[in-house]
Scaffold this motif. Structure first.
Motif, PDB file in Angstrom:
ATOM      1  N   PRO A  46      -6.832  -6.304 -16.407  1.00 30.60           N
ATOM      2  CA  PRO A  46      -7.207  -6.851 -15.368  1.00 30.60           C
ATOM      3  C   PRO A  46      -8.406  -7.631 -15.654  1.00 30.60           C
ATOM      4  CG  PRO A  46      -6.894  -4.316 -15.161  1.00 30.60           C
ATOM      5  CD  PRO A  46      -6.665  -4.692 -16.378  1.00 30.60           C
TER       6      PRO A  46
ATOM      7  N   GLN B   3     -11.958  -5.487 -12.485  1.00 29.34           N
ATOM      8  CA  GLN B   3     -11.442  -5.889 -11.156  1.00 29.34           C
ATOM      9  C   GLN B   3     -10.494  -4.738 -10.935  1.00 29.34           C
ATOM     10  OE1 GLN B   3      -8.939  -9.391 -10.256  1.00 29.34           O
ATOM     11  NE2 GLN B   3     -10.803 -10.119  -9.013  1.00 29.34           N
TER      12      GLN B   3
ATOM     13  N   VAL C 187      -7.333  -2.625  -9.734  1.00 26.58           N
ATOM     14  CA  VAL C 187      -5.790  -2.788  -9.311  1.00 26.58           C
ATOM     15  C   VAL C 187      -5.641  -1.684  -8.331  1.00 26.58           C
ATOM     16  CG1 VAL C 187      -3.621  -2.821 -10.266  1.00 26.58           C
ATOM     17  CG2 VAL C 187      -5.688  -3.894 -11.652  1.00 26.58           C
TER      18      VAL C 187
ATOM     19  N   GLU D 211      -1.736   4.822 -11.183  1.00 21.22           N
ATOM     20  CA  GLU D 211      -2.276   5.030 -12.197  1.00 21.22           C
ATOM     21  C   GLU D 211      -1.516   5.777 -13.118  1.00 21.22           C
ATOM     22  OE1 GLU D 211      -6.481   6.430 -14.407  1.00 21.22           O
ATOM     23  OE2 GLU D 211      -6.518   6.354 -12.215  1.00 21.22           O
TER      24      GLU D 211
ATOM     25  N   MET E 274      -2.362   0.672 -15.412  1.00 25.27           N
ATOM     26  CA  MET E 274      -2.220   0.242 -13.984  1.00 25.27           C
ATOM     27  C   MET E 274      -0.939  -0.339 -13.418  1.00 25.27           C
ATOM     28  SD  MET E 274      -4.484   1.990 -12.192  1.00 25.27           S
ATOM     29  CE  MET E 274      -4.423   1.497 -10.676  1.00 25.27           C
ATOM     30  N   ARG E 275      -0.371   0.085 -12.362  1.00 24.17           N
ATOM     31  CA  ARG E 275       0.761  -0.673 -11.729  1.00 24.17           C
ATOM     32  C   ARG E 275       0.333  -1.237 -10.344  1.00 24.17           C
ATOM     33  NH1 ARG E 275       6.721   1.446  -9.971  1.00 24.17           N
ATOM     34  NH2 ARG E 275       5.331   2.921  -8.780  1.00 24.17           N
ATOM     35  N   ASP E 276       0.435  -2.593 -10.286  1.00 31.78           N
ATOM     36  CA  ASP E 276      -0.097  -3.365  -8.973  1.00 31.78           C
ATOM     37  C   ASP E 276       1.063  -2.644  -7.828  1.00 31.78           C
ATOM     38  OD1 ASP E 276       0.085  -5.504  -6.877  1.00 31.78           O
ATOM     39  OD2 ASP E 276      -1.998  -5.344  -7.713  1.00 31.78           O
TER      40      ASP E 276
ATOM     41  N   THR F 243      -0.773  -3.711 -15.921  1.00 34.90           N
ATOM     42  CA  THR F 243      -1.957  -3.947 -16.663  1.00 34.90           C
ATOM     43  C   THR F 243      -2.630  -2.797 -17.363  1.00 34.90           C
ATOM     44  OG1 THR F 243      -3.292  -3.668 -14.657  1.00 34.90           O
ATOM     45  CG2 THR F 243      -2.359  -5.892 -14.932  1.00 34.90           C
TER      46      THR F 243
END
Length: 325
Positions: A129, A191, A193, A197, A268-270, A277
């Motif tokens: 991120p 930032q 996301v 998680e 993290m997965r958007d 990310t």
């Protein structure tokens, strides 16, 4: 695709490890978690016949090493500033020529610093991120508005969600300012996301099944990690090609940071795009009843005592281990 099968154990006789110090506790902000982890590791190794003994903190370890009491160290100290993840302990053990579990000096120091780890990942073409570095006394409000809300503000060199502020709107910036002032050191503003998680444990050359973390509250804070019993852990966290990809990217991130042995990579997965990310690397993960590496290893048929044995095996060079097997 990453390896999903563990090689056979290299050591059969627990006497091959010699006298082992299980290093725990220390004086970092994560002392209590480390003590809990250490007690579990100690019991597991002793149950398998290893001559293992608890040592609380680095000063006690130095005294023991000067006296020649230990042949190797299972490091389960967490954090920096009295912990065992920032490279200081690793340099000390290298100087004493005592083998130890986990990463070496450079990787330990690097990954304790979230900002510099991200810079290495970016140079390697790995996704993370957007972020800003906040020097002590920086204008937190201006930085948050520049980066764009929502953001997390956290110490660059702490773990276990210690001293983290979650800023979802301008009204919450005041709390981030308070956290930054209280910490007093370099901070990372990252930032946020919005999405899932996940975390991926690494053991040797094997990326373990991912775990998707579903806290009851809004986010995975210290309480959700170590105290609450209502956090859900879904393993594997993803399926099919996405599971293959998260394990590939986690292992790549681990290697790019120079890490070896074992650890854990947070990802993290958007929610909207599905993009992955990288957040950070933990080079001495927890080994408590809430901890994630043991949960993931169990999915591959490796129970806690074997996991501890495999981690300890990695403190022995391959040729040495083969000679003693």
């Amino acid at each position: 695709m990453t390896a999903t099968v563990f090689p056979p154990l290299r050591i059969a006789d627990p006497r091959a490890f010699g006298r082992v110090a299980v290093l725990m506790g220390g004086s970092s902000a994560e002392r209590e978690v480390s003590l809990d982890s250490g007690r579990n590791v100690l019991a597991a190794l002793q149950a398998r016949g290893v001559d293992a003994h608890a040592v609380d903190g680095i000063p006690a370890l130095v005294d023991a090493l000067v006296s020649g009491k230990f042949d190797r160290v299972f490091n389960i100290l967490h954090g920096n500033k009295g912990g065992g993840e920032d490279g200081v302990l690793q340099g000390l053990l290298d100087a004493f020529e005592v083998p130890y579990t986990g990463c070496g000096v450079l990787a330990s120091a690097l990954t304790m610093d979230k900002i510099r780890t991200k810079q290495v990942w970016i140079s390697a073409g790995l996704p993370t991120p957007k972020f800003l570095r906040l020097a002590p006394g920086a204008d937190v409000r201006a930085a948050a508005l520049e980066l764009g809300l929502p953001v997390f503000v956290k110490p660059s060199s702490e773990g276990s969600s210690v001293g983290v502020a979650r800023v979802v709107d301008e009204a919450a910036i005041g709390e981030a300012v308070r956290v930054a002032d209280a910490y007093g050191g370099e901070m990372l503003m990252e930032q946020m996301v919005v999405g899932d998680e996940l975390t991926v444990g690494i053991l040797g050359e094997v990326a373990l099944p991912s775990i998707r973390i579903v806290p009851k509250g809004e986010w995975y804070d210290y309480n959700a990690k170590y105290i609450a019993d209502d956090t859900q852990y879904l393993c594997p966290g993803l399926e099919g090609a996405q599971e293959d990809e998260i394990r590939r990217i986690a292992l790549a991130a681990f290697r790019a940071a120079g890490c070896t042995g074992w650890g854990r990579v947070d990802v993290m997965r958007d929610r909207a795009s599905g993009a992955l990310t990288l957040l950070e690397v933990n080079t001495a993960p927890g080994m408590t009843s809430h901890s994630l590496v043991p949960k993931a290893a169990r999915q591959l048929g490796v129970e806690f005592d074997e996991l501890c044995w495999r981690i300890l095996e990695q403190s022995m060079p391959v040729r040495d281990a083969e000679a003693r097997a």
